[in-house]
Design an enzyme around this catalytic site. Structure first.
Site: not given
Ligand code: UD1
Length: 417
Positions: A22-23, A117, A122, A305, A396
């Site tokens: 999915k991701n 989620c 986020r 995850d 989902r």
């Molecule tokens: C993606 C995945 C999610 C997974 C996560 C971490 C999808 C749709 N979702 O989520 O399933 O749990 O990767 O492997 O693919 N952060 C910041 N600022 C930002 C962006 C991120 O501080 O602008 C922080 C987040 O709060 C978190 C960390 O970075 O602590 C990692 O987040 P991120 O890898 O961006 O997660 P997602 O891409 O949202």
């Protein structure tokens, strides 16, 4: 809304076919906006996030649909930057990828914040920082975000302050069409990032990973191609946690074994064996498991995850297990549900200690996708019947989880009442 009913205590035996990831499916679907030709994507999971992403593209005027059980065809030639279903966008984290794909294709985007989620904050400030490095301007009003980019800057270096899957993917999508070279530093290297890179390179992009950096040499345009997305490592490992709680032995089909390799030692420490044999991955649990400690961190470390499912499995292990969550420190909502089943644990900041527990069936609420999966893991090993509500979270990201587990001997079914 239907519920999942599980009568725990049945050991597992049989074969499960793992679906596509999915991701990576989601960013690849949105990246098709960069390609004004037909793309065919195989191994596509039939999960609601995929259906919703295709719906967003259709509402923009693209052709985007399943043409076979797990194959989709996308042609965004006629897609326009005119209409987004803001409600749909606000429900999905992956809609964040509209920002980069629309910026690249149309030079602007105006949308609500991506949802997803709910396991704590986020933020997307790293995404915005990166877009600004590429020359974009950005306005935010707390509800909507507007980005515009008249001409992408050439020869740019973007250093992400945090390793972020979403920001890494957005920078790749925003950079691959255009002039000059973009270097993205401190990138995420999850298999889903590599899947997106492989897809875009097949379509004509020039993207390479060097250590912790990605170098994107811009190309004039991309061509439509056929591509098979990777299989879902989190789904595969979720079934490994099911074997840990319910016991037994299952074979998984359609697994990209090298993606799960770095995570296998964590299972082996508990006594579970995960081995590749003739195209199948065999997962076997002894009657008695031993607890272990993990901390979540970017790939190839233990994935966030998989945290809730692994935590649920630790209830069935002897000794004290520990999970430290370093990525989403508030990702512990599932613990209240496990408590209803008799789970014993102690939460200390972003760490939880899990003690050996005799779980019993209960009425449970899935609070997000992986938390919902954790309830299935715990209910499979518990005594008696559990019912899981809010199944919409689980579908989902897990294709056919109920029939798949039922086919290997679990007493699990939908109650549509
Ligand atoms: C993606 C995945 C999610 C997974 C996560 C971490 C999808 C749709 N979702 O989520 O399933 O749990 O990767 O492997 O693919 N952060 C910041 N600022 C930002 C962006 C991120 O501080 O602008 C922080 C987040 O709060 C978190 C960390 O970075 O602590 C990692 O987040 P991120 O890898 O961006 O997660 P997602 O891409 O949202």
């Amino acid at each position: 809304m239907k519920k999942i009913i599980i009568d725990g205590g049945q050991s597992l035996d049989g074969v499960i076919e793992v679906s596509g990831m999915k991701n990576s499916a989601l960013p690849i679907i949105f990246a098709c906006l960069l390609i004004k030709e037909e793309c065919v994507l195989d191994n596509m999971p039939r999960v609601s996030d995929v259906h919703n992403s295709l719906e967003i593209l259709r509402q923009m005027g693209a052709e985007a649909d399943f043409i076979d059980a797990h194959t989709i065809k996308i042609n965004t030639k006629n897609a326009q930057n005119i209409y987004f279903d803001m409600d749909l966008i606000s429900k999905m984290r992956a809609s964040a990828y509209l920002m980069s794909s629309c910026l690249s294709r149309y030079g602007s985007v105006h949308m609500v914040y991506p949802g997803g989620c709910n396991f704590g904050a986020r933020p997307i400030e790293q995404h915005i920082k990166g877009f600004k490095c590429l020359g974009a301007s950005c306005t935010e009003d707390g509800e909507f975000i507007a980005l515009s980019l008249s001409k992408r800057l050439q020869n740019v270096k973007i250093t992400l302050d945090k390793i972020s899957v979403g920001a890494t993917i957005n920078m790749i999508i925003a950079s691959c069409v255009g002039e000059g070279t973009v270097t993205i530093e401190n990138v995420a290297k999850e298999p889903h990032v590599l899947d997106l890179i492989a897809f875009l390179n097949i379509c004509g992009a020039n993207i390479r990973l060097f250590g912790n950096s990605i170098r994107v040499v811009g190309v004039r345009s991309l061509n439509g191609k056929r591509y098979r997305i990777y299989s879902d490592m989190i789904e595969a490992l979720t079934y490994a946690t099911c074997v840990g709680s319910a016991k037994g032995k299952i074979y998984l089909k359609n697994v990209d074994y090298e993606h799960i390799l770095p995570i296998i030692p964590h299972f082996e420490k508990t006594g579970i064996s995960i081995k590749y044999k003739n195209g199948f991955v065999c997962i076997k649990s002894p009657e008695k498991l031993v607890s272990t400690s993990v901390f979540t961190a970017p790939y190839p470390e233990f994935p966030t995850d998989l945290h809730p499912q692994f935590s649920a499995m630790l209830c069935f292990c002897d000794g004290v297990g520990e999970i430290t969550e370093t990525i989403f420190p508030e990702r512990f909502a599932y613990l209240c549900e496990l408590e209803k089943m008799g789970a014993k644990f102690k939460k200390i900041g972003n760490k939880v200690e899990i003690y050996t527990s005799l779980l019993h069936g209960a009425s449970l609420d899935a609070t997000d996708l992986r938390a919902g999966a954790a309830l299935i893991v715990s209910a499979l090993g518990a005594n008696g019947r559990s019912e899981i509500n809010n199944v919409n979270y689980i579908v989902r990201g897990y294709e056919d989880i109920v029939p798949k587990l039922s086919s290997v001997g679990a007493k699990i079914f939908y109650d549509n009442k």
